[in-house]
Motif scaffolding. Sequence first.
Motif, PDB file in Angstrom:
ATOM      1  N   HIS A 179     -21.981 -33.030 -42.904  1.00 44.83           N
ATOM      2  CA  HIS A 179     -22.432 -33.327 -41.544  1.00 44.83           C
ATOM      3  C   HIS A 179     -23.943 -33.139 -41.424  1.00 44.83           C
ATOM      4  CE1 HIS A 179     -18.389 -33.987 -40.672  1.00 44.83           C
ATOM      5  NE2 HIS A 179     -18.022 -32.833 -40.188  1.00 44.83           N
ATOM      6  N   ASP A 217     -18.760 -38.037 -43.951  1.00 45.06           N
ATOM      7  CA  ASP A 217     -17.653 -38.996 -43.935  1.00 45.06           C
ATOM      8  C   ASP A 217     -18.199 -40.387 -43.635  1.00 45.06           C
ATOM      9  OD1 ASP A 217     -14.954 -37.375 -43.961  1.00 45.06           O
ATOM     10  OD2 ASP A 217     -16.321 -36.270 -42.659  1.00 45.06           O
ATOM     11  N   PHE A 242     -17.014 -38.770 -48.180  1.00 45.79           N
ATOM     12  CA  PHE A 242     -15.601 -38.376 -48.245  1.00 45.79           C
ATOM     13  C   PHE A 242     -14.762 -39.629 -48.013  1.00 45.79           C
ATOM     14  CE2 PHE A 242     -17.470 -34.280 -46.434  1.00 45.79           C
ATOM     15  CZ  PHE A 242     -17.827 -33.844 -47.692  1.00 45.79           C
ATOM     16  N   ARG A 282      -3.441 -41.002 -39.019  1.00 48.29           N
ATOM     17  CA  ARG A 282      -4.390 -41.262 -40.101  1.00 48.29           C
ATOM     18  C   ARG A 282      -4.035 -42.498 -40.920  1.00 48.29           C
ATOM     19  NH1 ARG A 282      -7.413 -35.909 -42.216  1.00 48.29           N
ATOM     20  NH2 ARG A 282      -9.065 -37.478 -42.257  1.00 48.29           N
ATOM     21  N   LYS A 306      -9.780 -39.210 -51.213  1.00 52.02           N
ATOM     22  CA  LYS A 306      -8.998 -38.185 -50.511  1.00 52.02           C
ATOM     23  C   LYS A 306      -7.703 -38.763 -49.978  1.00 52.02           C
ATOM     24  CE  LYS A 306     -11.360 -38.869 -46.063  1.00 52.02           C
ATOM     25  NZ  LYS A 306     -12.358 -38.367 -45.137  1.00 52.02           N
ATOM     26  N   HIS A 307      -6.778 -37.915 -49.601  1.00 48.77           N
ATOM     27  CA  HIS A 307      -6.698 -36.457 -49.721  1.00 48.77           C
ATOM     28  C   HIS A 307      -5.659 -36.209 -50.787  1.00 48.77           C
ATOM     29  CE1 HIS A 307      -7.859 -37.503 -45.556  1.00 48.77           C
ATOM     30  NE2 HIS A 307      -8.613 -36.449 -45.594  1.00 48.77           N
ATOM     31  N   MET A 351     -10.898 -34.948 -52.825  1.00 49.33           N
ATOM     32  CA  MET A 351     -10.683 -33.882 -51.846  1.00 49.33           C
ATOM     33  C   MET A 351      -9.185 -33.587 -51.817  1.00 49.33           C
ATOM     34  SD  MET A 351     -11.378 -34.000 -47.728  1.00 49.33           S
ATOM     35  CE  MET A 351     -13.070 -34.501 -47.880  1.00 49.33           C
ATOM     36  N   PHE A 361      -4.542 -31.214 -46.933  1.00 51.57           N
ATOM     37  CA  PHE A 361      -4.220 -30.011 -46.167  1.00 51.57           C
ATOM     38  C   PHE A 361      -2.784 -29.534 -46.402  1.00 51.57           C
ATOM     39  CE2 PHE A 361      -7.403 -31.591 -42.884  1.00 51.57           C
ATOM     40  CZ  PHE A 361      -8.233 -30.481 -42.926  1.00 51.57           C
ATOM     41  N   ASP A 393     -10.239 -29.639 -48.544  1.00 51.99           N
ATOM     42  CA  ASP A 393     -10.509 -30.178 -47.212  1.00 51.99           C
ATOM     43  C   ASP A 393     -10.991 -29.020 -46.329  1.00 51.99           C
ATOM     44  OD1 ASP A 393     -10.810 -31.837 -45.047  1.00 51.99           O
ATOM     45  OD2 ASP A 393      -8.824 -32.722 -45.164  1.00 51.99           O
ATOM     46  N   TRP A 394     -11.376 -29.360 -45.145  1.00 47.42           N
ATOM     47  CA  TRP A 394     -11.983 -28.454 -44.160  1.00 47.42           C
ATOM     48  C   TRP A 394     -11.136 -27.179 -43.967  1.00 47.42           C
ATOM     49  CZ3 TRP A 394     -16.388 -29.564 -41.145  1.00 47.42           C
ATOM     50  CH2 TRP A 394     -16.576 -28.768 -40.002  1.00 47.42           C
ATOM     51  N   TRP A 444     -13.847 -42.988 -37.732  1.00 46.51           N
ATOM     52  CA  TRP A 444     -14.964 -42.368 -38.466  1.00 46.51           C
ATOM     53  C   TRP A 444     -16.171 -43.250 -38.277  1.00 46.51           C
ATOM     54  CZ3 TRP A 444     -14.802 -37.569 -39.804  1.00 46.51           C
ATOM     55  CH2 TRP A 444     -13.644 -36.986 -40.318  1.00 46.51           C
ATOM     56  N   GLU A 462      -7.465 -38.561 -37.308  1.00 44.85           N
ATOM     57  CA  GLU A 462      -6.984 -37.212 -37.605  1.00 44.85           C
ATOM     58  C   GLU A 462      -6.435 -36.540 -36.352  1.00 44.85           C
ATOM     59  OE1 GLU A 462      -9.757 -34.722 -39.652  1.00 44.85           O
ATOM     60  OE2 GLU A 462      -8.377 -33.018 -39.644  1.00 44.85           O
TER      61      GLU A 462
HETATM   62  C1  BGC Z   1     -10.605 -34.257 -42.707  1.00 39.53           C
HETATM   63  C2  BGC Z   1     -11.291 -34.904 -43.877  1.00 39.53           C
HETATM   64  C3  BGC Z   1     -12.783 -34.942 -43.662  1.00 39.53           C
HETATM   65  C4  BGC Z   1     -13.288 -33.549 -43.375  1.00 39.53           C
HETATM   66  C5  BGC Z   1     -14.796 -33.485 -43.169  1.00 39.53           C
HETATM   67  C6  BGC Z   1     -11.256 -32.942 -42.312  1.00 39.53           C
HETATM   68  O1  BGC Z   1     -10.755 -32.446 -41.127  1.00 39.53           O
HETATM   69  O2  BGC Z   1      -9.252 -34.059 -43.011  1.00 39.53           O
HETATM   70  O3  BGC Z   1     -10.783 -36.200 -44.068  1.00 39.53           O
HETATM   71  O4  BGC Z   1     -13.397 -35.498 -44.775  1.00 39.53           O
HETATM   72  O5  BGC Z   1     -12.652 -33.061 -42.217  1.00 39.53           O
HETATM   73  O6  BGC Z   1     -15.174 -34.120 -42.021  1.00 39.53           O
END
Ligand code: BGC
Length: 767
Positions: A84, A113, A157, A171, A210-211, A254, A257, A289-290, A430, A495
Amino acid sequence: MIRTLLAACLAVATVLADTPPAWAQDEAAVQDTDIDALLARMTLDEKIGQLVQRMGGRSKSLNSRLGPEELDKVRRGEVGSYLHVAGAEPLRELQRVAVEESRLGIPLLFSMDVVHGYRTIFPVPLAMAASWDPDAAERHARIAAREASAAGLHWTFAPMVDIARDPRWGRIVEGAGEDPYLGSRMAAAQVRGFQGDDLAEADTIIAGTKHFGAYGAAEGGRDYAGADVGERTLRETYLAPFRAAAEAGTASYMTAFNAVDGVPTTGNAALLRTTLREEWGWNGLLLSDWRAVEELMAHGVAGSREDAARLALEASVDMDMVADVYALDLKRAIETDPGLIPLLDQAVRRVLETKRKLGLFEDPYQYHDIAREAEVILSDLHRRAAREIAQESIVLLKNEGNVLPLAKDAKRIALVGALADDALSQLGSWRAQGRAEDVVTLRAALEAAHSDVVFASGTDTRADDVQGLPEAVAAAEGADLVVLALGEDFDWSGEARSRSSLELPGRQRELFEALAATGKPLVVVLMGGRPLAIPEVAERADAVLQTWLLGIEAGPAIVATLFGESNPGGKLPASFPRATGQVPVNYDHLPSGRPADPDPSKDTARYMDQPITPLYAFGHGLSYTSFDYGEIVVDKNEIPAAGGSLTLTIPVTNSGPVRGDEVVQLYMRDPVASVSRPVMQLRGFRRVGLRAGETNILTFTLESEQFALWAAEGGWKVEPGEIELMVGAASDDIRQRVTVRISGETAGTIAPAAIETLSTVSAGVEP
Ligand code: BGC
């Protein structure tokens, strides 16, 4: 040229270890020595620092967290990467702090992303998959990489390659839909596009596929929920696009979750260390992942943060996204169990290798060129590509009485629906650096193209509000034709955007019924990020165009299609159900011992209240022209299981009045095998453009390994027996079939869906 840290380290190592001079070694050996030397100089804290990814801001306020305290962390070598963040200039300064003010001067990795465009926003990935054109997906990714790298980024990502068979899962919009073969082609194409030929070039970035795992199989379509898939489905379906991405050289993955069969993926050593790394031989950068490392505690497999750190490291997760579990707790885990040190070193080495592949040790500032940033971002060329790909992504679901294309001299058009005027929604889930002001909406484009347009929003897409209905009906009654935008706005997919119902949200159905009751020709433009259950629209609208969320050129692409300047050629990448309760309704299901039979006196696989078939099948999509398929010819009727290959040719003719694109689809079925096989499986496709009356000959080359299955005892196996090959315009529109034989038996090596079927197109004789 900057004097690099690696060169300095190499000099030290050369003296100390008396290694041959650099010119006497091959390049790889030199590079290994570099990394070894650097590793040898790193403290435990500095090593752990390389495994830490922190947020430099939020997705909607980039760089906002890069204050003095954060910079001190960089100076202390506590950070390996940021997400970010963006901007050539601010990121140059951040990189400068890392390179010039930290003890070892190791450059940072900057990530974001960038899923369907950076500033030039392309159709959402599900829409791009509807183009069935991997070259378009590659082109989009190349442009996205060019823009993102100009803005100082090294890593995206994307691609998101999760197979999604339950459209309740929000998603589904981010991936290529339900099929592992189509998904594999889109995955590989995007990896190639982002990464180009050489990661060290200033305009290439690393793909973060991902994922990893079976995120798309989340139970009930509930985001983050566990997946309960058997080994065969996991291997043949969910992992196939990941494998295709590995074959295309993805530099990173990545982790998902969710848990697969009870084991959360981010701590799943069997899946990550054994399958991905050892079996597949993939040695890139694996990112959680986050906060997924921390969430190992909520999953109930780690009792403490220290435990979570250990599990993730053992599973070979190299970098911890924002949870700071590695940052704060990995050291204790290592002090308790020094046996983890080699695993730590492996992870650090992979991070450093990635930085080296990007050329960051050579020139850490090559991604920070302000002039290039100004020049490439949202260039005319990129905008044009966004329009072309948007046009390719549109699917014509229905066209009764050829109401489309609209005549150029059409009279008054009533344009109804809030989505027609909603710029933000076209940016999708995104949007990276996309801006609503860059979007040309359907309303703006239609008003620019046609002199007599009356607009009425009718109803908001989600609110419980029908106040605008009378105005919309009046607009329709005063017009010669109605174009009605229906569907979901951008915030209803993505998401944590699961739905329990796939019907049109809000009061849109009433809006539709009211307009249908006017009796005016009714063209529905269906927008959104998932397949919807729209039986009433399918029944009563004259035409339905599925336009998804198409990016900044949405409006012009739709208008060009409405007026026939662009002939729709997209096909559905996911089946459209008749009702929510019908999902999953994927085309490649297993045969039943009792296939559906309309005779109610028989007990068969059916619903009492619905046909068993989808409303629109996988691969469905109409055109303003028509296509005829000639006879299939195969060059061999029998091939050996080991190393066999065959070619299949088929002529396809544009038998209608205008130029058009057809997606020729090749399916297979293994009717008798050691385990029950799907009723059909996509094994090849080719989008081909044909002038009116033109014939092309399509040739597909299949290797015997593409007929393999995941055997009951484990492992890929090509079995002897018949294989049925089917070619057609959709999974429910097969035009030609042929049967071939496999002789002998052999082991396969990778998921068959991950293997590309090569195809060629040559001019045919005019009929
Ligand atoms: C998402 C990922 C994303 C990451 C960073 C996560 O909540 O599952 O797809 O790349 O956040 O933004």
